[in-house]
Motif scaffolding. Structure first.
Motif, PDB file in Angstrom:
ATOM      1  N   GLU A 114       0.669  -1.216   0.023  1.00  0.00           N
ATOM      2  CA  GLU A 114       0.114  -0.143  -0.089  1.00  0.00           C
ATOM      3  C   GLU A 114       0.679   1.246   0.123  1.00  0.00           C
ATOM      4  O   GLU A 114       0.560   2.290   0.776  1.00  0.00           O
ATOM      5  CB  GLU A 114      -1.028   0.142   1.217  1.00  0.00           C
ATOM      6  CG  GLU A 114      -2.010  -1.277   0.856  1.00  0.00           C
ATOM      7  CD  GLU A 114      -2.610  -1.335   2.197  1.00  0.00           C
ATOM      8  OE1 GLU A 114      -2.610  -0.603   3.411  1.00  0.00           O
ATOM      9  OE2 GLU A 114      -3.598  -2.301   2.284  1.00  0.00           O
ATOM     10  N   GLY A 115       1.905   1.410  -0.892  1.00  0.00           N
ATOM     11  CA  GLY A 115       2.771   2.381  -0.851  1.00  0.00           C
ATOM     12  C   GLY A 115       3.765   2.583   0.122  1.00  0.00           C
ATOM     13  O   GLY A 115       4.327   3.676   0.391  1.00  0.00           O
ATOM     14  N   LYS A 116       3.886   1.659   1.082  1.00  0.00           N
ATOM     15  CA  LYS A 116       4.636   1.975   2.422  1.00  0.00           C
ATOM     16  C   LYS A 116       5.986   1.176   2.575  1.00  0.00           C
ATOM     17  O   LYS A 116       6.356   0.996   3.545  1.00  0.00           O
ATOM     18  CB  LYS A 116       3.649   1.650   3.467  1.00  0.00           C
ATOM     19  CG  LYS A 116       2.648   2.622   3.687  1.00  0.00           C
ATOM     20  CD  LYS A 116       1.714   2.255   4.817  1.00  0.00           C
ATOM     21  CE  LYS A 116       0.234   3.108   4.896  1.00  0.00           C
ATOM     22  NZ  LYS A 116      -0.700   2.679   5.706  1.00  0.00           N
ATOM     23  N   MET A 117       6.300   0.842   1.321  1.00  0.00           N
ATOM     24  CA  MET A 117       7.804  -0.084   1.289  1.00  0.00           C
ATOM     25  C   MET A 117       8.782   0.880   1.669  1.00  0.00           C
ATOM     26  O   MET A 117       8.828   1.849   1.237  1.00  0.00           O
ATOM     27  CB  MET A 117       7.705  -0.569  -0.106  1.00  0.00           C
ATOM     28  CG  MET A 117       9.068  -1.365  -0.066  1.00  0.00           C
ATOM     29  SD  MET A 117       9.358  -2.215  -1.946  1.00  0.00           S
ATOM     30  CE  MET A 117      10.827  -2.948  -1.761  1.00  0.00           C
ATOM     31  N   VAL A 118       9.711   0.379   2.674  1.00  0.00           N
ATOM     32  CA  VAL A 118      10.848   0.970   2.995  1.00  0.00           C
ATOM     33  C   VAL A 118      12.083   0.137   2.975  1.00  0.00           C
ATOM     34  O   VAL A 118      11.883  -0.967   3.294  1.00  0.00           O
ATOM     35  CB  VAL A 118      10.540   1.717   4.414  1.00  0.00           C
ATOM     36  CG1 VAL A 118      12.037   2.147   5.048  1.00  0.00           C
ATOM     37  CG2 VAL A 118       9.546   2.378   4.683  1.00  0.00           C
ATOM     38  N   VAL A 119      13.271   0.640   2.385  1.00  0.00           N
ATOM     39  CA  VAL A 119      14.267  -0.149   2.192  1.00  0.00           C
ATOM     40  C   VAL A 119      15.556   0.674   2.932  1.00  0.00           C
ATOM     41  O   VAL A 119      15.562   1.807   2.937  1.00  0.00           O
ATOM     42  CB  VAL A 119      14.793  -0.144   0.625  1.00  0.00           C
ATOM     43  CG1 VAL A 119      16.175  -0.979   0.621  1.00  0.00           C
ATOM     44  CG2 VAL A 119      13.868  -0.619   0.010  1.00  0.00           C
ATOM     45  N   ARG A 120      15.827  -0.191   3.781  1.00  0.00           N
ATOM     46  CA  ARG A 120      17.088   0.367   4.644  1.00  0.00           C
ATOM     47  C   ARG A 120      18.413  -0.243   4.312  1.00  0.00           C
ATOM     48  O   ARG A 120      18.522  -1.288   3.816  1.00  0.00           O
ATOM     49  CB  ARG A 120      16.738   0.014   6.278  1.00  0.00           C
ATOM     50  CG  ARG A 120      15.488   0.845   6.730  1.00  0.00           C
ATOM     51  CD  ARG A 120      15.383   0.957   8.187  1.00  0.00           C
ATOM     52  NE  ARG A 120      14.348   1.405   8.398  1.00  0.00           N
ATOM     53  CZ  ARG A 120      13.813   1.455   9.573  1.00  0.00           C
ATOM     54  NH1 ARG A 120      14.245   0.622  10.463  1.00  0.00           N
ATOM     55  NH2 ARG A 120      12.609   2.136  10.064  1.00  0.00           N
TER      56      ARG A 120
END
Length: 120
Positions: A114-120
């Motif tokens: 839902e558009g909330k992908m985060v890559v660290r």
């Protein structure tokens, strides 16, 4: 693309939708990622994301994504590929398999989070 069709069908008429995620680091065993952590990825790892559901006709459907972070090791990527095969085998070979890498994710993959992908 078949995966986009699967996802759209799951949203519009399917039931029993389930999303499961595993993290693979340095070629180790798959680590199940709990739902609150879905969408958080580490660039040094590989992931397997499995979408399963029953379509409006009652038929089981699945899409399995294999995601590689930019800094993931070859052993992590190989372990992810093996886990994809195991997941598909457990589903009877019905899955559509999609491989993607960091910064090259298809829209239907990003839509799972839902558009909330985060890559660290």
């Amino acid at each position: 693309m078949a995966a986009a069709k699967l996802q759209r069908s799951a949203r519009l008429g399917g039931s029993g939708v389930e999303l499961r995620v595993w993290r693979l680091s340095d070629g180790g065993a798959p680590i199940f990622v709990p739902q609150p952590m879905h969408g958080l990825f580490y660039s040094g790892d590989a992931y397997v994301v499995r979408l399963t559901y029953t379509d409006s006709r009652g038929k089981g459907r699945a899409a399995i994504y294999e995601w590689h972070g930019k800094k993931s090791s070859q052993s992590s990527q190989m372990a992810a590929s093996q886990h994809v095969l195991e997941c598909d085998g457990a589903l009877g070979g019905i899955a559509t398999i999609i491989r993607c890498g960091q910064d090259a994710e298809p829209a239907h993959f990003l839509g799972l989070f839902e558009g909330k992908m985060v890559v660290r």
